[in-house]
Design a protein around this motif. Sequence first.
Motif, PDB file in Angstrom:
ATOM      1  N   SER A  52    -104.149 -34.333  10.625  1.00  0.00           N
ATOM      2  CA  SER A  52    -102.842 -34.587  10.030  1.00  0.00           C
ATOM      3  C   SER A  52    -101.787 -33.796  10.797  1.00  0.00           C
ATOM      4  CB  SER A  52    -102.852 -34.148   8.568  1.00  0.00           C
ATOM      5  OG  SER A  52    -101.540 -34.039   8.070  1.00  0.00           O
ATOM      6  N   TRP A  53    -100.658 -34.446  11.088  1.00  0.00           N
ATOM      7  CA  TRP A  53     -99.589 -33.740  11.794  1.00  0.00           C
ATOM      8  C   TRP A  53     -99.082 -32.552  10.980  1.00  0.00           C
ATOM      9  CZ3 TRP A  53     -98.676 -33.953  16.662  1.00  0.00           C
ATOM     10  CH2 TRP A  53     -98.713 -35.135  17.390  1.00  0.00           C
ATOM     11  N   SER A  54     -98.938 -32.744   9.672  1.00  0.00           N
ATOM     12  CA  SER A  54     -98.266 -31.727   8.853  1.00  0.00           C
ATOM     13  C   SER A  54     -99.197 -30.602   8.418  1.00  0.00           C
ATOM     14  CB  SER A  54     -97.634 -32.380   7.632  1.00  0.00           C
ATOM     15  OG  SER A  54     -98.626 -33.054   6.876  1.00  0.00           O
ATOM     16  N   SER A  55    -100.369 -30.951   7.916  1.00  0.00           N
ATOM     17  CA  SER A  55    -101.244 -29.935   7.342  1.00  0.00           C
ATOM     18  C   SER A  55    -102.261 -29.381   8.317  1.00  0.00           C
ATOM     19  CB  SER A  55    -101.989 -30.507   6.132  1.00  0.00           C
ATOM     20  OG  SER A  55    -102.903 -31.508   6.550  1.00  0.00           O
ATOM     21  N   GLY A  56    -102.555 -30.152   9.357  1.00  0.00           N
ATOM     22  CA  GLY A  56    -103.584 -29.715  10.293  1.00  0.00           C
ATOM     23  C   GLY A  56    -104.997 -29.957   9.792  1.00  0.00           C
ATOM     24  N   ILE A  70    -110.412 -31.093  17.430  1.00  0.00           N
ATOM     25  CA  ILE A  70    -109.119 -31.770  17.517  1.00  0.00           C
ATOM     26  C   ILE A  70    -108.038 -30.786  17.107  1.00  0.00           C
ATOM     27  CG2 ILE A  70    -109.257 -32.710  15.167  1.00  0.00           C
ATOM     28  CD1 ILE A  70    -107.822 -35.234  16.251  1.00  0.00           C
ATOM     29  N   SER A  71    -106.931 -30.820  17.835  1.00  0.00           N
ATOM     30  CA  SER A  71    -105.811 -29.932  17.503  1.00  0.00           C
ATOM     31  C   SER A  71    -104.518 -30.650  17.835  1.00  0.00           C
ATOM     32  CB  SER A  71    -105.910 -28.614  18.268  1.00  0.00           C
ATOM     33  OG  SER A  71    -105.844 -28.840  19.664  1.00  0.00           O
ATOM     34  N   ARG A  72    -103.420 -30.096  17.333  1.00  0.00           N
ATOM     35  CA  ARG A  72    -102.146 -30.752  17.635  1.00  0.00           C
ATOM     36  C   ARG A  72    -101.075 -29.719  17.913  1.00  0.00           C
ATOM     37  NH1 ARG A  72    -101.772 -27.967  13.043  1.00  0.00           N
ATOM     38  NH2 ARG A  72    -100.241 -28.688  11.502  1.00  0.00           N
ATOM     39  N   ASP A  73    -100.105 -30.136  18.715  1.00  0.00           N
ATOM     40  CA  ASP A  73     -98.929 -29.335  19.036  1.00  0.00           C
ATOM     41  C   ASP A  73     -97.734 -30.140  18.552  1.00  0.00           C
ATOM     42  OD1 ASP A  73     -96.671 -28.151  20.204  1.00  0.00           O
ATOM     43  OD2 ASP A  73     -97.813 -27.479  21.945  1.00  0.00           O
ATOM     44  N   GLU A  76     -94.659 -30.464  20.791  1.00  0.00           N
ATOM     45  CA  GLU A  76     -94.823 -31.319  21.964  1.00  0.00           C
ATOM     46  C   GLU A  76     -95.260 -32.733  21.598  1.00  0.00           C
ATOM     47  OE1 GLU A  76     -94.102 -30.546  25.077  1.00  0.00           O
ATOM     48  OE2 GLU A  76     -93.460 -28.526  24.496  1.00  0.00           O
ATOM     49  N   ASN A  77     -95.445 -32.994  20.294  1.00  0.00           N
ATOM     50  CA  ASN A  77     -95.933 -34.307  19.854  1.00  0.00           C
ATOM     51  C   ASN A  77     -97.201 -34.710  20.611  1.00  0.00           C
ATOM     52  OD1 ASN A  77     -93.999 -34.781  17.898  1.00  0.00           O
ATOM     53  ND2 ASN A  77     -92.618 -35.856  19.290  1.00  0.00           N
ATOM     54  N   THR A  78     -98.096 -33.759  20.731  1.00  0.00           N
ATOM     55  CA  THR A  78     -99.314 -33.989  21.494  1.00  0.00           C
ATOM     56  C   THR A  78    -100.528 -33.584  20.669  1.00  0.00           C
ATOM     57  OG1 THR A  78     -98.162 -33.622  23.588  1.00  0.00           O
ATOM     58  CG2 THR A  78    -100.548 -33.432  23.630  1.00  0.00           C
ATOM     59  N   VAL A  79    -101.555 -34.398  20.757  1.00  0.00           N
ATOM     60  CA  VAL A  79    -102.830 -34.121  20.105  1.00  0.00           C
ATOM     61  C   VAL A  79    -103.885 -33.949  21.183  1.00  0.00           C
ATOM     62  CG1 VAL A  79    -104.620 -35.039  18.592  1.00  0.00           C
ATOM     63  CG2 VAL A  79    -102.227 -35.361  18.018  1.00  0.00           C
ATOM     64  N   TYR A  80    -104.772 -33.001  20.965  1.00  0.00           N
ATOM     65  CA  TYR A  80    -105.806 -32.703  21.936  1.00  0.00           C
ATOM     66  C   TYR A  80    -107.188 -32.930  21.340  1.00  0.00           C
ATOM     67  CZ  TYR A  80    -101.884 -30.232  24.040  1.00  0.00           C
ATOM     68  OH  TYR A  80    -100.663 -29.918  24.566  1.00  0.00           O
ATOM     69  N   LEU A 102    -104.647 -40.076   7.007  1.00  0.00           N
ATOM     70  CA  LEU A 102    -105.799 -39.485   7.671  1.00  0.00           C
ATOM     71  C   LEU A 102    -107.041 -40.286   7.280  1.00  0.00           C
ATOM     72  CD1 LEU A 102    -106.613 -37.032   9.425  1.00  0.00           C
ATOM     73  CD2 LEU A 102    -107.106 -35.823   7.301  1.00  0.00           C
ATOM     74  N   SER A 103    -107.710 -40.829   8.250  1.00  0.00           N
ATOM     75  CA  SER A 103    -108.825 -41.717   7.942  1.00  0.00           C
ATOM     76  C   SER A 103    -109.772 -41.801   9.128  1.00  0.00           C
ATOM     77  CB  SER A 103    -108.301 -43.116   7.615  1.00  0.00           C
ATOM     78  OG  SER A 103    -109.357 -44.037   7.465  1.00  0.00           O
ATOM     79  N   ARG A 104    -111.026 -42.161   8.839  1.00  0.00           N
ATOM     80  CA  ARG A 104    -111.993 -42.415   9.897  1.00  0.00           C
ATOM     81  C   ARG A 104    -112.135 -43.917  10.175  1.00  0.00           C
ATOM     82  NH1 ARG A 104    -116.436 -39.501   9.486  1.00  0.00           N
ATOM     83  NH2 ARG A 104    -115.454 -37.988   8.124  1.00  0.00           N
ATOM     84  N   PHE A 105    -111.330 -44.723   9.519  1.00  0.00           N
ATOM     85  CA  PHE A 105    -111.387 -46.165   9.690  1.00  0.00           C
ATOM     86  C   PHE A 105    -110.267 -46.635  10.613  1.00  0.00           C
ATOM     87  CE2 PHE A 105    -114.737 -46.627   6.799  1.00  0.00           C
ATOM     88  CZ  PHE A 105    -114.504 -45.781   5.730  1.00  0.00           C
ATOM     89  N   ARG A 106    -110.625 -47.363  11.659  1.00  0.00           N
ATOM     90  CA  ARG A 106    -109.661 -47.778  12.666  1.00  0.00           C
ATOM     91  C   ARG A 106    -108.584 -48.673  12.093  1.00  0.00           C
ATOM     92  NH1 ARG A 106    -111.041 -49.185  17.426  1.00  0.00           N
ATOM     93  NH2 ARG A 106    -109.488 -50.802  17.651  1.00  0.00           N
TER      94      ARG A 106
END
Length: 122
Positions: A52-56, A70-73, A76-80, A102-106
């Motif tokens: 999640s962008w907000s909660s992590g 998985i992590s996010r910045d 920078e609007n970037t996910v790693y 947030l989901s595991r379904f495409r």
Amino acid sequence: QVQLVESGGGLVQAGGSLRLSCAASGRTFSSSAMGWFRQAPGKESEFVAATSWSSGVTMYADSVKGRFTISRDNAENTVYLQMSSLKPEDTAVYYCAAGGLLSRFRTRYDYWGQGTQVTVSS
């Protein structure tokens, strides 16, 4: 619209590491979750990880738990996706996706990157 560009794929030996990046641009505020999926030749698309962008808050597929992070910045609007202890079965095209939940379904993801190839040699 949200544009996603992945980078960081390549060829690595088993046991090695790679870090994938996904740079998001456009209406990024409309997407609260980012996910990584992968597809190996002849196989269906598989969920890898999401955050999640907000909660992590994060979630992982059992097959990568403990090996991938998985992590996010947000600035920078970037996910790693940090991948360690790579196995030949991790070989696939890895796709970044953005969605509202947030989901595991495409099907929960609305925007997709073009993919980056990861090849793990034995």
